[in-house]
Design a protein around this motif. Structure first.
Motif, short mmCIF file in Angstrom:
data_model
loop_
_atom_site.label_atom_id
_atom_site.label_comp_id
_atom_site.label_asym_id
_atom_site.label_seq_id
_atom_site.Cartn_x
_atom_site.Cartn_y
_atom_site.Cartn_z
N ALA A 110 -3.12 -1.06 5.07
CA ALA A 110 -3.27 -1.60 3.61
C ALA A 110 -4.13 -0.53 2.86
N TRP A 111 -4.13 -0.60 1.77
CA TRP A 111 -5.30 -0.11 0.79
C TRP A 111 -5.99 -1.08 -0.12
N TYR A 112 -7.13 -1.01 -0.14
CA TYR A 112 -7.92 -1.86 -0.86
C TYR A 112 -8.99 -1.08 -1.91
N ARG A 113 -9.52 -1.72 -2.82
CA ARG A 113 -10.28 -1.17 -4.03
C ARG A 113 -11.28 -2.04 -4.40
N GLN A 114 -12.63 -1.35 -4.70
CA GLN A 114 -13.69 -2.58 -5.07
C GLN A 114 -14.31 -1.52 -6.45
N ALA A 115 -14.08 -2.06 -7.53
CA ALA A 115 -14.87 -1.66 -8.81
C ALA A 115 -16.31 -2.17 -8.91
N PRO A 116 -17.18 -1.41 -9.48
CA PRO A 116 -18.63 -2.08 -9.57
C PRO A 116 -18.52 -3.44 -10.12
N GLY A 117 -19.38 -4.29 -9.31
CA GLY A 117 -19.71 -5.63 -9.68
C GLY A 117 -18.72 -6.59 -9.50
N LYS A 118 -17.26 -6.00 -8.65
CA LYS A 118 -16.31 -6.88 -8.54
C LYS A 118 -15.95 -7.15 -6.98
N GLN A 119 -15.14 -7.84 -6.64
CA GLN A 119 -15.00 -8.17 -5.19
C GLN A 119 -13.89 -6.83 -4.65
N ARG A 120 -13.61 -6.77 -3.41
CA ARG A 120 -12.84 -5.87 -3.07
C ARG A 120 -11.41 -6.50 -2.73
N ASP A 121 -10.56 -6.01 -3.38
CA ASP A 121 -9.02 -6.32 -3.58
C ASP A 121 -8.12 -5.51 -2.85
N VAL A 122 -7.09 -6.26 -2.27
CA VAL A 122 -5.95 -5.46 -1.68
C VAL A 122 -5.16 -5.04 -2.56
N VAL A 123 -4.77 -3.56 -2.61
CA VAL A 123 -3.87 -2.93 -3.69
C VAL A 123 -2.47 -3.14 -3.21
N ALA A 124 -2.46 -2.58 -1.85
CA ALA A 124 -0.92 -2.60 -1.33
C ALA A 124 -1.03 -2.78 -0.01
N GLY A 125 -0.12 -3.16 0.79
CA GLY A 125 0.19 -3.33 2.10
C GLY A 125 1.30 -2.76 2.56
N THR A 183 3.99 -3.18 6.24
CA THR A 183 4.05 -3.73 7.62
C THR A 183 4.35 -2.87 8.44
N THR A 184 4.62 -3.21 9.85
CA THR A 184 4.93 -2.46 10.92
C THR A 184 6.46 -1.87 10.70
N ASP A 185 7.27 -2.80 9.99
CA ASP A 185 8.75 -2.42 9.77
C ASP A 185 8.93 -1.82 8.45
N GLY A 186 7.93 -1.26 7.72
CA GLY A 186 7.92 -0.65 6.50
C GLY A 186 8.07 -1.71 5.14
N THR A 187 7.98 -2.98 5.09
CA THR A 187 7.85 -3.89 4.41
C THR A 187 6.60 -3.63 3.51
N THR A 188 6.83 -3.58 2.07
CA THR A 188 5.61 -3.26 1.27
C THR A 188 5.28 -4.23 0.36
#
Length: 118
Positions: free
Chosen positions: A35-50, A52-57
């Motif tokens: 997965a990729w996550y991101r965190q902006a200043p003053g905000k929580q870390r959120d998942v951007v994209a994930g 799976t092992t079989d390529g499901t996004t």
């Protein structure tokens, strides 16, 4: 020792594109969700994209149609292609190897700044 090394961040103008890469050393990616996550200043870390092992996004709503996550198991690498970037995409981006069990720890990349500004 398992490490994830990221590359591809930086400064880009609104509407531009960036491609992030995350390579694992001492780690086999093929059996793990990533997965990729991101965190902006003053905000929580959120998942951007994930992916799976079989390529499901999956994607957070605000990046659907603009970002694409992909993986290349032979190179132990996960990618994030970011198109049509907006200022609100500005954040520190992290890649993550998701744990397979509750007893296994997650592995994080070092994080890289992405700034979208004119």
């Amino acid at each position: 020792q398992v490490q994830l090394v990221e590359s591809g961040g930086g400064l880009v103008q609104p509407g531009g594109s960036l491609r992030r890469s995350c390579a694992g050393s001492g780690s086999i990616f093929s059996g793990y969700a990533l997965a990729w996550y991101r965190q902006a200043p003053g905000k929580q870390r959120d998942v951007v994209a994930g992916i799976t092992t079989d390529g499901t996004t999956t994607y957070m709503d605000s990046v659907k149609g603009r970002f694409t996550i992909s993986r290349e198991n032979a190179k132990n690498t996960v990618y994030l292609q970011m198109n049509s970037l907006k200022p609100e995409d500005t954040a520190v981006y992290y890649c993550k190897r998701e744990p397979r069990t509750p007893y296994e720890r997650a592995i994080w990349g070092q994080g890289t700044q992405v700034t979208v500004s004119s």
